[in-house]
Design a protein around this motif. Sequence first.
Motif, mmCIF file in Angstrom:
data_model
loop_
_atom_site.group_PDB
_atom_site.id
_atom_site.type_symbol
_atom_site.label_atom_id
_atom_site.label_comp_id
_atom_site.label_asym_id
_atom_site.label_seq_id
_atom_site.Cartn_x
_atom_site.Cartn_y
_atom_site.Cartn_z
ATOM 1 N N ASN A 1 0.818 -1.208 0.000
ATOM 2 C CA ASN A 1 0.000 0.000 0.000
ATOM 3 C C ASN A 1 0.851 1.257 0.000
ATOM 4 O OD1 ASN A 1 -2.253 -1.544 -0.008
ATOM 5 N ND2 ASN A 1 -2.784 -1.219 2.132
ATOM 6 N N SER A 2 1.893 1.283 0.847
ATOM 7 C CA SER A 2 2.620 2.542 1.005
ATOM 8 C C SER A 2 3.662 2.754 -0.082
ATOM 9 C CB SER A 2 3.258 2.633 2.393
ATOM 10 O OG SER A 2 4.137 1.567 2.594
ATOM 11 N N SER B 1 -2.496 15.614 5.984
ATOM 12 C CA SER B 1 -3.056 14.274 6.074
ATOM 13 C C SER B 1 -1.998 13.212 5.806
ATOM 14 C CB SER B 1 -4.204 14.153 5.066
ATOM 15 O OG SER B 1 -4.558 12.827 4.900
ATOM 16 N N ALA B 2 -1.189 13.430 4.756
ATOM 17 C CA ALA B 2 -0.142 12.462 4.429
ATOM 18 C C ALA B 2 0.830 12.319 5.585
ATOM 19 C CB ALA B 2 0.592 12.908 3.165
ATOM 20 N N ARG B 3 1.154 13.459 6.236
ATOM 21 C CA ARG B 3 2.097 13.406 7.349
ATOM 22 C C ARG B 3 1.550 12.623 8.528
ATOM 23 N NH1 ARG B 3 4.767 19.280 8.242
ATOM 24 N NH2 ARG B 3 6.021 19.228 6.356
ATOM 25 N N LEU B 4 0.243 12.836 8.832
ATOM 26 C CA LEU B 4 -0.342 12.107 9.953
ATOM 27 C C LEU B 4 -0.220 10.613 9.715
ATOM 28 C CD1 LEU B 4 -2.063 12.066 12.577
ATOM 29 C CD2 LEU B 4 -4.034 11.811 11.101
ATOM 30 N N GLN B 5 -0.596 10.171 8.512
ATOM 31 C CA GLN B 5 -0.530 8.741 8.206
ATOM 32 C C GLN B 5 0.920 8.247 8.280
ATOM 33 O OE1 GLN B 5 -3.280 7.352 8.142
ATOM 34 N NE2 GLN B 5 -4.770 8.804 7.368
ATOM 35 N N ALA B 6 1.860 9.070 7.747
ATOM 36 C CA ALA B 6 3.262 8.659 7.777
ATOM 37 C C ALA B 6 3.753 8.544 9.224
ATOM 38 C CB ALA B 6 4.115 9.655 6.990
ATOM 39 N N CYS B 7 3.306 9.473 10.084
ATOM 40 C CA CYS B 7 3.721 9.430 11.485
ATOM 41 C C CYS B 7 3.155 8.184 12.162
ATOM 42 C CB CYS B 7 3.264 10.687 12.223
ATOM 43 S SG CYS B 7 4.376 12.075 11.970
ATOM 44 N N LEU B 8 1.890 7.867 11.876
ATOM 45 C CA LEU B 8 1.286 6.666 12.457
ATOM 46 C C LEU B 8 2.043 5.418 12.001
ATOM 47 C CD1 LEU B 8 -2.533 7.449 12.203
ATOM 48 C CD2 LEU B 8 -1.186 7.194 14.278
ATOM 49 N N LEU B 9 2.360 5.374 10.710
ATOM 50 C CA LEU B 9 3.128 4.243 10.189
ATOM 51 C C LEU B 9 4.479 4.152 10.880
ATOM 52 C CD1 LEU B 9 2.695 4.044 6.335
ATOM 53 C CD2 LEU B 9 2.342 2.242 8.012
ATOM 54 N N GLY C 1 -4.799 9.393 0.563
ATOM 55 C CA GLY C 1 -5.589 8.966 1.719
ATOM 56 C C GLY C 1 -5.860 7.465 1.690
ATOM 57 N N ILE C 2 -6.235 6.938 0.537
ATOM 58 C CA ILE C 2 -6.525 5.509 0.445
ATOM 59 C C ILE C 2 -5.258 4.690 0.668
ATOM 60 C CG2 ILE C 2 -7.275 3.650 -1.100
ATOM 61 C CD1 ILE C 2 -9.124 5.665 -2.467
ATOM 62 N N ALA C 3 -4.154 5.085 -0.004
ATOM 63 C CA ALA C 3 -2.928 4.281 0.064
ATOM 64 C C ALA C 3 -2.330 4.297 1.471
ATOM 65 C CB ALA C 3 -1.915 4.794 -0.958
ATOM 66 N N LEU C 4 -2.056 5.496 1.991
ATOM 67 C CA LEU C 4 -1.407 5.561 3.300
ATOM 68 C C LEU C 4 -2.384 5.228 4.419
ATOM 69 C CD1 LEU C 4 1.071 8.556 3.071
ATOM 70 C CD2 LEU C 4 1.448 6.127 2.712
ATOM 71 N N GLY C 5 -3.642 5.654 4.259
ATOM 72 C CA GLY C 5 -4.644 5.333 5.274
ATOM 73 C C GLY C 5 -4.798 3.827 5.430
ATOM 74 N N ALA D 1 7.330 8.932 3.844
ATOM 75 C CA ALA D 1 7.441 10.204 4.558
ATOM 76 C C ALA D 1 8.263 11.197 3.761
ATOM 77 C CB ALA D 1 8.059 9.992 5.938
ATOM 78 N N LEU D 2 9.397 10.742 3.246
ATOM 79 C CA LEU D 2 10.303 11.595 2.468
ATOM 80 C C LEU D 2 9.575 12.183 1.274
ATOM 81 C CD1 LEU D 2 13.436 11.649 3.173
ATOM 82 C CD2 LEU D 2 13.771 10.442 1.040
ATOM 83 N N VAL D 3 8.780 11.343 0.620
ATOM 84 C CA VAL D 3 8.245 11.660 -0.685
ATOM 85 C C VAL D 3 6.972 12.494 -0.583
ATOM 86 C CG1 VAL D 3 6.759 10.334 -2.233
ATOM 87 C CG2 VAL D 3 9.232 10.014 -2.289
ATOM 88 N N THR D 4 6.205 12.312 0.493
ATOM 89 C CA THR D 4 4.975 13.090 0.641
ATOM 90 C C THR D 4 5.211 14.381 1.405
ATOM 91 O OG1 THR D 4 4.437 11.870 2.646
ATOM 92 C CG2 THR D 4 3.469 11.070 0.611
ATOM 93 N N ASN D 5 6.444 14.579 1.863
ATOM 94 C CA ASN D 5 6.768 15.710 2.713
ATOM 95 C C ASN D 5 6.437 17.047 2.064
ATOM 96 O OD1 ASN D 5 7.784 16.819 5.073
ATOM 97 N ND2 ASN D 5 9.792 17.137 4.169
ATOM 98 N N GLY D 6 6.690 17.152 0.750
ATOM 99 C CA GLY D 6 6.518 18.428 0.089
ATOM 100 C C GLY D 6 5.086 18.730 -0.318
#
Lengths: 376, 376, 376
Positions: A107-108, A132-140, A292-296, A341-346
Amino acid sequence: MNILLKEIRHNPLLWLLAFVPAVFIGEKLKPQAHAVLFVLTLLAIVPLAALLSHATESVAARTGDAVGGLLNATLGNLTELVIALTALRAGQHMLVKASIVGAIVTNSLFMLGASFFLGGMKFHVQEFNRVSARLQACLLFLAAVALLVPSALVQADAQKGAAMLQSLSLGLAVLLIVAYALGMFFSLKTHRELFAGAGHGEAGEAGEAGEAGEAGEAPWPIGLALATLGGVTVLVALVSEVFVESVQHAAETFGMTPAFVGFIVVALVGAAAEMASAFSAARKNRLDLSVGIALGSASQIALFVAPVLMLLSYFLGPAPMDLQFWPGAVVMILIATLTAALVTNGGRSAWFVGVLLIMVYLVFAMTLYLLPPGTQ
Amino acid sequence: MNILLKEIRHNPLLWLLAFVPAVFIGEKLKPQAHAVLFVLTLLAIVPLAALLSHATESVAARTGDAVGGLLNATLGNLTELVIALTALRAGQHMLVKASIVGAIVTNSLFMLGASFFLGGMKFHVQEFNRVSARLQACLLFLAAVALLVPSALVQADAQKGAAMLQSLSLGLAVLLIVAYALGMFFSLKTHRELFAGAGHGEAGEAGEAGEAGEAGEAPWPIGLALATLGGVTVLVALVSEVFVESVQHAAETFGMTPAFVGFIVVALVGAAAEMASAFSAARKNRLDLSVGIALGSASQIALFVAPVLMLLSYFLGPAPMDLQFWPGAVVMILIATLTAALVTNGGRSAWFVGVLLIMVYLVFAMTLYLLPPGTQ
Amino acid sequence: MNILLKEIRHNPLLWLLAFVPAVFIGEKLKPQAHAVLFVLTLLAIVPLAALLSHATESVAARTGDAVGGLLNATLGNLTELVIALTALRAGQHMLVKASIVGAIVTNSLFMLGASFFLGGMKFHVQEFNRVSARLQACLLFLAAVALLVPSALVQADAQKGAAMLQSLSLGLAVLLIVAYALGMFFSLKTHRELFAGAGHGEAGEAGEAGEAGEAGEAPWPIGLALATLGGVTVLVALVSEVFVESVQHAAETFGMTPAFVGFIVVALVGAAAEMASAFSAARKNRLDLSVGIALGSASQIALFVAPVLMLLSYFLGPAPMDLQFWPGAVVMILIATLTAALVTNGGRSAWFVGVLLIMVYLVFAMTLYLLPPGTQ
């Protein structure tokens, strides 16, 4: 029922439903033809997953935010959950763990990467809500830590280690579920305005995903949705049973390592329906939805499905399962998390970002494919 | 002296000072009651740390920026330093290292996380100067690398390895101290305008921390501050001696692993005073100050206290100490650093960010608590 | 030819060319004087690398974007490539791998760090195009993952492992080259406007680098450039042969570990010419160029030179080389990548950022210098 039939007629993916009876017939006639049964089960699971996903969204669309979010959390990865439960009851802990790790990584990396790539083929640069991407990345990341630390700290000295590992797994499972619940509370209640652009986790998503994803139609009436949920879950469970029995033998026949089957094949099949939604959204420039679907989905499996399976293993199956993964799996989860995380950061994406993610996934797939059996 | 008594009367934390004489009386009467002595020393160290912290700030407030910064660097973690020195003289290198790692991890995860959480309970979203947070995170990262590389590269082949490790530790210690000094020069002299919002590292901080923290009062007169510094340091040293003697036995009595005591209990006690300041600042929406105290303290211990202890071990104690930590400890420092870097990157915070940090800390604490003795 | 002589007269670095004949004379007269020969070869390689670099840029400046980029990719690290090819033919895989890792680490830490430091000595804060820096950091990260995963997943069980490792290395090599090619396509064709500020990878860079770097002069005429390319490549190859023969013995004589020589000394020598360009650009406040040279060169070696060497080892040399590096090397590449990513993330720099990068490099150098021989 008419709606269901109409949907099946319009959606070629659902024609694969013909393979569901084929599985049961095959199992009766040739229970030893593992390779054939394996392929039939794979083909049968894809349309069932699609139906399940649509039904879940239709139910979620009827309820309020919090309940809808909870339903999505519980049922969103129902296919993976049912497959894993079947493996759990058969005592195949290795397969359960492999499918958990595989789902997180697929998924990720693959689902996210292919969304970026397909979107990038159509649009020069795409933007998405990075909160949103960051929250999911932090949870992961939290989940990765929770899986990494025990294996790093415990240099398992057999017996003492085993008992300790079981208590630790229990504690970590509770911790991850609490973190997941608080994360949902945060994104759906106290700070939902930050996640606005993401259209994520509530009726909006359900509706959009349904529309964007399977059939371009409105949510089903609640009765049909609930009936589908129930019926299809039973079918998935029955098909999964055949699948779990045949997977080991089939892997040998096809010359694939069990690790490759567990991580890559099962994960791709289980997530087929979600991928259809994510890719379609990316090509409509709604990258928020894809991310949202992928990281969620990845964080849901890491923080909700995995701990729940671990807790359920006390009641189902021959022996309780712990949360210790082999070092290679932990490394893969950690790398997948860091990469995402690196890639969704921007908060911006172009086609090459997708290529990078897919490349990292290919490195994993290639290594697992070539791994000598027994060296997991 | 009146000021001191008045402060004690107004600050309930300082009532714990009554436990200081209790420690010495207890030690005379029942030198074998390790568990009781352990609890008494813990209770006695908290108010002494608070006094020490206030005295340091009062002295720093009187001096110029550079000297004030240097004083803060030298005396800011005086409690931890004195405890560690006592353990060093007793040759208990494991306890010294555990308390170093524990202090770094506790400051950068628990203190930072609880500040974010407590601040987030009152304010919806809080902002802070991320330049300052980044500098501290980078310094911590350098320290983590300096501790990680030796253990990764050296597959210790006993005798050759030991001699080499000692030279390497010396070199790394000098390197870290130089990096710390240059970092202070950077943030206090050449680029101080970048750190402006942080109100960090100079008279401003000292005054604010004093005000925000212990008693809501002005800094003490310089004579009182210096006298308190001297007197309390001696008291901490005496109490620490009892503490170091009793800690191993007490851990057994309470069924806690020595690792848990070293990492978690000692670290929480040693940082009690700074935590009071950091939490109070967070609840006043001065998150710059909280982040500065938490990460500044962590990097101070990693880049200043740890190398100084290593260098002092040549003059004090039975044998020189090296800088090699066990792999689990290095992993924890690295994860703590990465987490803090990830989380402070945006310069914004809400309650859930605090939850995430605390969760990572709980993963560590839980694992250490359950670790079978002897498998550190 | 006149231009060449004039350039040599004006550029003190090129006076070192006198050491080229010295190497061949020395090798004839005293083939056993390894230490002397080693020093002579080092001194001879530096000016040859400078000539090679200038000639490459002159050729690239004449061609269009895509071809120029490809030329830069193929010839940019020609010195490193020729040295490594000589070692490959001699079957010295350890030396090849050490020089690959050394070049990646030296470029991404020391060259980048010294550029930031030297630039920061003259300018208070410098800005650079972070899109370009991020792309290179992402490519480096992919390479690090491709090198990390195999060693993490394969717990080499001797014979099976070896065959599998060879197939895996082949697959990864192809993957990295494809990623590199797509990355060039992305930055030179489809999204070149994002990389505008970086003046990177085409005629602009070639011209600027030539001007900024070696001699402050215009590119050479194409005939001279091609002739220089050919002639100097032959010279580098001949000198490298002496170098590879003498390096092991010389290391012993100087009391340096082979690891230190391979990682640090060879890497610094091979990159001498590029460093001159990068440092000069930094002092002219063209940090884009410095970052482009440092990180571009590192990712070029990781994604292009290393896989090409691996593929060539099937045709040259006694046995094919795999892509498995010892764990310490993988850790160093991973840390170098993370550090570069962390530090270039903001797109701004000051002198202390350079200090941090150099410090991390010193940690590596110090550890390698002290490493007991045989424990790589």
